[in-house]
Design a protein around this motif. Structure first.
Motif: not given
Length: 336
Positions: A143-155, A163-170, A210-215
């Motif tokens: 995750a991007n360090p500024n994303a609100p997800v710091k560990k899997m328990a947050d996901l 709103q719209g959920g979280l995007s993950f790139g691949t 920071g364009s997407i929160p997760l990869v």
């Protein structure tokens, strides 16, 4: 003046004729075996069907470096991204089977794409000569360090509250990271939206920016960003922790039991490669994978080197082709 005896003159003429024929044969490159014995006589192109920076690219560059040393010719990495790896694979399928064009095979392209794409420009088992598996690549969710997800328990909670959920790139639609992300959604109920790229490198660039929160990607590409603090590692989806990032928990340790999805990379050539060249390539690849320095470079990238035979690699591809079909169907992943 002494005269040469007639018997010696005949012998001499025969010797000259034989020598002339032999020279002509060498000049014309008379037999295919002679050409194969001379291989490689020029640089070899190693096609990577993705953009620079992902697991296929980084592992290819390690293998190219050490193969170049052993073969005495430069092995040049050539990135040909697009269509989840299909463009690069099709290019190699149509290349001459002379040992001067190879391709870095990725399980997402080789054994998942056949179930995802309605029309595929290659046949995994018919259009290529397997050289050997390079290794297993550990996958990681970062995750991007500024994303609100710091560990899997947050996901799960954060994705449902956003709103719209979280995007993950691949690295692309239907790749192993995409399949892993879809399985994660099914198992946890997380609200995740897939964003496909033409390779893991660009996906990583966008999450760092920071364009997407997760990869969801391979440790090979994410390792450096995690080490320098530009990405936050959430979990690896291997059965045990990666020796490259030993502080990052597995998904099971993070509370998602029995969630194991690994990836692999291997080396292939066009179908019809002469057996002598294929055998030489397999031998040299295994020598690279048994080299302590090369193994360590791959380990740092999150790849466990797996030397073996070309037949073993082909059998694994066939097994995975059968294994991933039901998973892709259940996830509803299809590209016309």
């Amino acid at each position: 003046m002494n005269k040469t005896p007639s018997s010696l003159r005949v012998t001499r003429h025969r010797w000259l004729a034989t020598g002339a024929l032999a020279a002509a044969g060498l000049a014309l490159g008379a037999s295919p075996a002679t050409a194969q014995d001379a291989w490689p006589a020029k640089p070899i192109r190693l096609v990577v069907p993705f953009t620079p920076g992902g697991v296929t690219d980084t592992s290819a560059r390690v293998v190219a470096e050490f193969l170049s040393r052993r073969l005495g010719q430069q092995v040049i990495v050539d990135n040909k991204p697009g269509a989840s790896g299909n463009i690069g694979m099709a290019l190699v399928k149509d290349a001459p089977a002379d040992g001067y064009t190879l391709v870095l095979g990725f399980d997402g392209t080789m054994v998942i794409n056949p179930h995802v794409f309605a029309k595929l420009p290659f046949d995994t088992l018919k259009d290529f000569t397997p050289i050997g598996k390079i290794g297993n690549a550990t996958l990681i969710l970062v995750a991007n360090p500024n994303a609100p997800v710091k560990k899997m328990a947050d996901l799960v909670a954060v994705s449902k509250a956003t709103q719209g959920g979280l995007s993950f790139g691949t690295s692309g639609t239907g790749g192993t990271p995409h399949i892993a992300g879809e399985l994660l959604k099914m198992r946890t109920g997380a609200n995740l939206t897939h964003v496909p790229y033409k390779g893991g490198g660009q996906a990583l660039t966008d999450v760092v920016g920071g364009s997407i929160p997760l990869v969801y990607t391979a440790v090979a590409g994410a390792h450096g960003f995690v080490k320098n603090g530009k990405l936050t590692a959430l979990a690896v989806s291997s059965a045990k922790r990666s020796s490259a990032l030993p502080d990052v928990p597995t998904f099971a340790e993070a509370g998602i039991a029995d969630f194991v999805v690994d990836s692999w990379v291997g080396l292939l050539a066009p179908a019809g490669l002469p057996p002598a060249i294929a055998t030489r390539l397999t031998t040299e690849l295994n020598a690279v994978l048994n080299d302590a320095e090369a193994r360590e470079k791959l380990r740092v990238l999150g790849i466990e080197a797996t030397p073996g035979s070309a037949a073993q690699f082909r059998d694994e591809m066939a097994r995975d082709l059968a294994r991933y079909g039901p998973v892709v169907k259940a996830a509803g992943i299809k590209i016309d």
